[in-house]
Design a protein around this motif. Structure first.
Motif, PDB file in Angstrom:
ATOM      1  N   GLU A  31     -11.482  26.879 -18.413  1.00 29.11           N
ATOM      2  CA  GLU A  31     -11.149  26.871 -16.991  1.00 29.11           C
ATOM      3  C   GLU A  31     -12.077  25.936 -16.219  1.00 29.11           C
ATOM      4  N   ILE A  32     -13.351  25.924 -16.593  1.00 30.21           N
ATOM      5  CA  ILE A  32     -14.308  25.048 -15.921  1.00 30.21           C
ATOM      6  C   ILE A  32     -13.946  23.586 -16.153  1.00 30.21           C
ATOM      7  N   VAL A  33     -13.592  23.245 -17.381  1.00 35.13           N
ATOM      8  CA  VAL A  33     -13.208  21.866 -17.696  1.00 35.13           C
ATOM      9  C   VAL A  33     -11.926  21.486 -16.954  1.00 35.13           C
ATOM     10  N   ALA A  34     -10.944  22.382 -16.940  1.00 34.98           N
ATOM     11  CA  ALA A  34      -9.684  22.096 -16.251  1.00 34.98           C
ATOM     12  C   ALA A  34      -9.916  21.899 -14.755  1.00 34.98           C
ATOM     13  N   PHE A  35     -10.730  22.747 -14.179  1.00 36.21           N
ATOM     14  CA  PHE A  35     -11.033  22.615 -12.748  1.00 36.21           C
ATOM     15  C   PHE A  35     -11.764  21.315 -12.471  1.00 36.21           C
ATOM     16  N   SER A  36     -12.687  20.946 -13.349  1.00 40.21           N
ATOM     17  CA  SER A  36     -13.435  19.702 -13.180  1.00 40.21           C
ATOM     18  C   SER A  36     -12.517  18.486 -13.267  1.00 40.21           C
ATOM     19  N   VAL A  37     -11.561  18.519 -14.193  1.00 42.80           N
ATOM     20  CA  VAL A  37     -10.616  17.403 -14.335  1.00 42.80           C
ATOM     21  C   VAL A  37      -9.753  17.273 -13.083  1.00 42.80           C
TER      22      VAL A  37
END
Length: 73
Positions: A31-37
């Motif tokens: 979720e953190i990676v998706a939000f960052s992208v």
């Protein structure tokens, strides 16, 4: 009436974004990676928009000199 709907939509999006940011420390790595992208994509679009507008809306340039072809000797 359309303006009030737009304001409500923007407020709703802002509240959802704030809720996501508040839950981010407990989120899974995916979720953190998706939000960052998504955040990076949004920032890129805004940056490109600013660059495009600054190029189009810049001060008008002076008169350009005409270039003539060189005659062969």
């Amino acid at each position: 009436m359309a303006a009030s709907n737009f304001v409500q939509e923007m407020r709703l999006v802002g509240e959802r974004l704030l809720l996501k940011l508040q839950r981010l420390p407990q989120a899974e790595p995916v979720e953190i990676v998706a939000f960052s992208v998504i955040l990076l994509f949004t920032a890129t679009v805004v940056l490109l928009l600013v660059v495009a507008c600054s190029c189009c809306c810049a001060q008008p340039r002076g008169r350009k000199a005409q270039v003539r072809p060189v005659t062969p000797r």
